[in-house]
Design a protein around this motif. Structure first.
Motif, short mmCIF file in Angstrom:
data_model
loop_
_atom_site.label_atom_id
_atom_site.label_comp_id
_atom_site.label_asym_id
_atom_site.label_seq_id
_atom_site.Cartn_x
_atom_site.Cartn_y
_atom_site.Cartn_z
N PRO A 1 -37.27 -42.30 62.33
CA PRO A 1 -37.77 -42.59 60.98
C PRO A 1 -38.91 -43.61 60.98
N ALA A 2 -38.87 -44.60 61.89
CA ALA A 2 -39.95 -45.58 61.95
C ALA A 2 -41.27 -44.92 62.33
N VAL A 3 -41.21 -43.95 63.22
CA VAL A 3 -42.43 -43.22 63.61
C VAL A 3 -42.93 -42.40 62.43
N ALA A 4 -42.02 -41.72 61.74
CA ALA A 4 -42.41 -40.91 60.59
C ALA A 4 -43.06 -41.76 59.50
N SER A 5 -42.54 -42.97 59.29
CA SER A 5 -43.10 -43.86 58.26
C SER A 5 -44.51 -44.30 58.62
N ALA A 6 -44.78 -44.42 59.91
CA ALA A 6 -46.11 -44.87 60.35
C ALA A 6 -47.15 -43.75 60.31
N ALA A 7 -46.68 -42.51 60.24
CA ALA A 7 -47.60 -41.36 60.27
C ALA A 7 -47.99 -40.97 58.85
N PRO B 1 -51.44 -36.43 55.08
CA PRO B 1 -50.99 -35.30 54.24
C PRO B 1 -50.53 -34.11 55.08
N TRP B 2 -49.44 -34.29 55.83
CA TRP B 2 -48.93 -33.24 56.70
C TRP B 2 -48.41 -32.04 55.92
N ARG B 3 -48.40 -30.87 56.57
CA ARG B 3 -47.71 -29.71 56.02
C ARG B 3 -46.21 -29.98 55.94
N SER B 4 -45.69 -30.62 56.98
CA SER B 4 -44.28 -31.00 57.01
C SER B 4 -44.09 -32.11 58.02
N VAL B 5 -43.03 -32.91 57.82
CA VAL B 5 -42.69 -34.00 58.74
C VAL B 5 -41.26 -33.80 59.19
N HIS B 6 -41.04 -33.79 60.51
CA HIS B 6 -39.72 -33.58 61.09
C HIS B 6 -39.35 -34.81 61.92
N THR B 7 -38.10 -35.27 61.78
CA THR B 7 -37.63 -36.43 62.51
C THR B 7 -36.46 -36.04 63.39
N ALA B 8 -36.52 -36.42 64.66
CA ALA B 8 -35.46 -36.07 65.61
C ALA B 8 -34.14 -36.70 65.19
N GLU B 9 -33.04 -36.01 65.48
CA GLU B 9 -31.72 -36.52 65.13
C GLU B 9 -31.34 -37.73 65.96
N ALA B 10 -31.91 -37.86 67.15
CA ALA B 10 -31.70 -39.03 68.00
C ALA B 10 -33.04 -39.40 68.63
N PRO B 11 -33.27 -40.69 68.91
CA PRO B 11 -34.58 -41.11 69.42
C PRO B 11 -34.72 -40.89 70.92
N ASN B 12 -34.69 -39.62 71.34
CA ASN B 12 -34.89 -39.32 72.75
C ASN B 12 -35.58 -37.97 72.88
N GLN B 13 -36.07 -37.69 74.08
CA GLN B 13 -36.87 -36.48 74.30
C GLN B 13 -36.06 -35.21 74.07
N GLU B 14 -34.79 -35.22 74.48
CA GLU B 14 -33.96 -34.03 74.32
C GLU B 14 -33.86 -33.63 72.85
N ALA B 15 -33.66 -34.62 71.98
CA ALA B 15 -33.58 -34.33 70.55
C ALA B 15 -34.91 -33.84 70.00
N MET B 16 -36.01 -34.38 70.51
CA MET B 16 -37.34 -33.91 70.09
C MET B 16 -37.52 -32.44 70.47
N PHE C 1 -32.18 -48.96 91.60
CA PHE C 1 -31.17 -49.77 90.92
C PHE C 1 -29.85 -49.01 90.93
N THR C 2 -28.77 -49.70 91.28
CA THR C 2 -27.48 -49.03 91.44
C THR C 2 -26.55 -49.20 90.24
N GLU C 3 -26.72 -50.27 89.49
CA GLU C 3 -25.90 -50.48 88.29
C GLU C 3 -26.78 -50.33 87.06
N VAL C 4 -26.69 -49.18 86.42
CA VAL C 4 -27.58 -48.85 85.30
C VAL C 4 -26.74 -48.40 84.12
N HIS C 5 -26.99 -48.99 82.96
CA HIS C 5 -26.28 -48.65 81.72
C HIS C 5 -27.29 -48.15 80.71
N SER C 6 -26.92 -47.16 79.90
CA SER C 6 -27.84 -46.58 78.93
C SER C 6 -27.24 -46.59 77.54
N ALA C 7 -28.09 -46.88 76.55
CA ALA C 7 -27.66 -46.90 75.15
C ALA C 7 -28.13 -45.68 74.38
#
Length: 248
Positions: free
Chosen positions: A203-209, A212-227, A88-94
């Protein structure tokens, strides 16, 4: 760190390599099996662009349809990269955000110019369609695959959890988080989570998990780099805490 990666098999490979390159020890336990609907039909008549909210939807589209000349509006960089690699030659990302994806489409596309084809799985969140349809767009969702949840942990993962071997679990979607929580309770392993960190994509993932975790961490952005950045910061804090305990 010793990490349990729960992404579907194909999605997990890039993440696995990235984690191992950072020195982590990773076990893979795919909790969703992606299964194409080979009988599905892709109708592109009257379509002005593709809406891609997952790489699995795009991959299923590419296996069923050879047309690559439509613009692609992808939810994030991973889906966008997959589209470019496929020709694909015309690709836009959000940048990983469905709300921003809807805003991007509203800025750049005319609702009167044609429908938006959304290759997707059977189970999708409805927020994107509501935002676009309320603005006058026709979002044509075509179900091309099923994401089937695991019925039980593998013997290896069951043993890792019972032996308190892991430091953290990586969760990339609400359905994966729900599946992990269900299987933990089914196996009687809730207490094993008290020593684990949960690394969640959003946050939606964290709410579904709900465990009784030791701790819960949520990425600042929903992408692999932030994870990956979040995991690195958590490891640094863990090492500092261990160092402080050793000194005392």
């Amino acid at each position: 760190m010793r990490l349990l990666l729960t992404r579907p098999q194909e999605d997990a490979q890039e993440t696995l390599r990235a984690l191992e390159s950072q020195g982590h020890e990773v076990w893979l336990e795919p909790l969703l099996e992606i299964r194409d609907r080979n009988e599905a039909v892709v109708d592109l008549q009257g379509v002005q662009a593709l809406m891609v909210t997952s790489r699995n939807g795009l991959r299923a589209y590419m296996r069923l349809c050879g047309q690559r000349d439509l613009p692609v509006y992808a939810v994030g960089p991973a889906s966008a990269a997959t589209a470019r690699d496929a020709g694909f030659t015309e690709v836009h990302s959000a940048d990983g955000d469905a709300v921003k994806l809807a805003e991007l489409v509203r800025r750049e596309l005319d609702p009167a110019a044609g429908a938006l084809l959304h290759p997707a799985g059977r189970d999708v969140a409805g927020g994107l369609s509501k935002r676009l349809e309320s603005a006058g767009y026709e979002l044509r969702r075509v179900v091309l695959y099923d994401a089937l949840p695991a019925r039980a942990f593998s013997a290896a993962t069951n043993a890792l959890l019972r032996a308190d071997t892991l430091d953290a679990v990586l969760l990339f979607s609400p359905r994966t988080a729900e599946t992990f929580a269900r299987l933990v309770l089914q196996a009687g392993l809730a207490s094993a989570c008290e020593s684990l960190a949960a690394f969640c994509l959003s946050p939606a993932v964290a709410s579904a998990a709900c465990l009784p975790w030791r701790s819960v961490h949520t990425a600042e952005a929903p992408n692999q780099e932030a994870m990956l950045e979040m995991i690195g910061q958590a490891e640094k804090q863990m090492n500092e805490q261990r160092s402080g305990k050793a000194e005392t």
